[in-house]
Design a protein around this motif. Structure first.
Motif, short mmCIF file in Angstrom:
data_model
loop_
_atom_site.label_atom_id
_atom_site.label_comp_id
_atom_site.label_asym_id
_atom_site.label_seq_id
_atom_site.Cartn_x
_atom_site.Cartn_y
_atom_site.Cartn_z
N ILE A 95 0.86 -1.18 0.00
CA ILE A 95 0.00 0.00 0.00
C ILE A 95 0.90 1.24 0.00
N GLU A 96 0.66 2.14 -0.93
CA GLU A 96 1.46 3.36 -0.97
C GLU A 96 1.26 4.20 0.29
N PRO A 97 2.33 4.74 0.88
CA PRO A 97 2.14 5.77 1.91
C PRO A 97 1.57 7.02 1.26
N PHE A 98 0.95 7.87 2.06
CA PHE A 98 0.27 9.02 1.46
C PHE A 98 0.21 10.17 2.46
N TRP A 150 6.22 18.16 2.48
CA TRP A 150 6.49 16.74 2.67
C TRP A 150 6.62 15.98 1.35
N ARG A 151 5.99 16.51 0.30
CA ARG A 151 5.96 15.75 -0.95
C ARG A 151 7.36 15.46 -1.46
N ALA A 152 8.28 16.39 -1.30
CA ALA A 152 9.64 16.18 -1.81
C ALA A 152 10.30 14.99 -1.15
N ASP A 153 9.92 14.69 0.09
CA ASP A 153 10.48 13.56 0.81
C ASP A 153 9.66 12.29 0.61
#
Length: 215
Positions: free
Chosen positions: A130-133, A144-147
């Motif tokens: 399951i992808e983290p999100f 946070w998206r960059a990480d």
């Protein structure tokens, strides 16, 4: 209803961080909590009663990929699951921004692969990833998206290499948030609301072919 992924007599282990743990009683090894893991078990059991499925929840709040790996012998391999479902990664990102603890995408991948390959090689388990999100509810969470995005890329790549079932949670939750609001699905951008847990459970069941009309 039939499914080619879940098989009669399967023992399904769902593990990860607080999103999976979500209310389970750690003193009761059969406790499933009241999040997506419990919903998955309830609906799969109702729709596939002839399979006599067993579900186990070993999510632990606050876990990173490294922490999951450290407890894997006891909370994973010793349980001898035939199906292993993993949702891990958002805490690796969260701790960077909340406390300055950095885990690189390469380190994250190393820990994730160690868990998954041991399940495959030692148990011949089928895998679900399951992808983290995150669905930002604060301005800081947009950073946070960059990480997090490189970790999601790791999950997708590893799923393809290991022929695991992929649950594309990041895109699903993002799309749901656009339709309504992020808080409706994850009240703090990370932890799901009841609706968010329902969304994850439906996505999991659809991915493994246990929903009506699922491929």
């Amino acid at each position: 209803m039939t499914t080619t992924f879940l098989r009669p007599g399967d023992r399904v282990l769902l593990t990860g961080d607080s999103i999976t743990e979500w209310g389970r009683d750690r003193d009761d090894p059969t406790s499933l909590g009241h999040g997506y893991a419990g919903v998955v078990a309830a609906l799969a059991g109702a729709r596939l009663p002839e399979h006599d499925l067993e579900f186990l929840n070993r999510g632990v709040g606050g876990d990173t990929a490294r922490l999951l790996r450290e407890r894997w012998d006891v909370d994973g391999l010793a349980l001898e699951p035939t199906v292993v479902s993993v949702l891990i990664g958002v805490n690796d990102t969260w701790r960077r921004f909340a406390g300055g603890t950095v885990t690189t995408a390469e380190e994250y991948e190393e820990h994730l692969r160690a868990v998954l390959t041991s399940a495959r090689e030692r148990l011949d388990a089928r895998l679900v990833l399951i992808e983290p999100f995150v669905v930002p509810v604060t301005p800081e969470q947009h950073l946070w998206r960059a990480d997090l995005d490189p970790r999601i890329a790791v999950v997708r790549r590893v799923a393809a290499e290991l022929r695991a079932v992929l649950v594309p949670a990041d895109g699903l939750v993002a799309a749901a948030a656009v339709r309504t609001s992020p808080e409706r699905w994850a009240y703090d951008g990370v932890h799901p609301t009841p609706a968010g847990h329902g969304l994850l459970a439906e996505a999991w069941l659809s991915a493994v072919g246990a929903l009506p009309g699922a491929a």
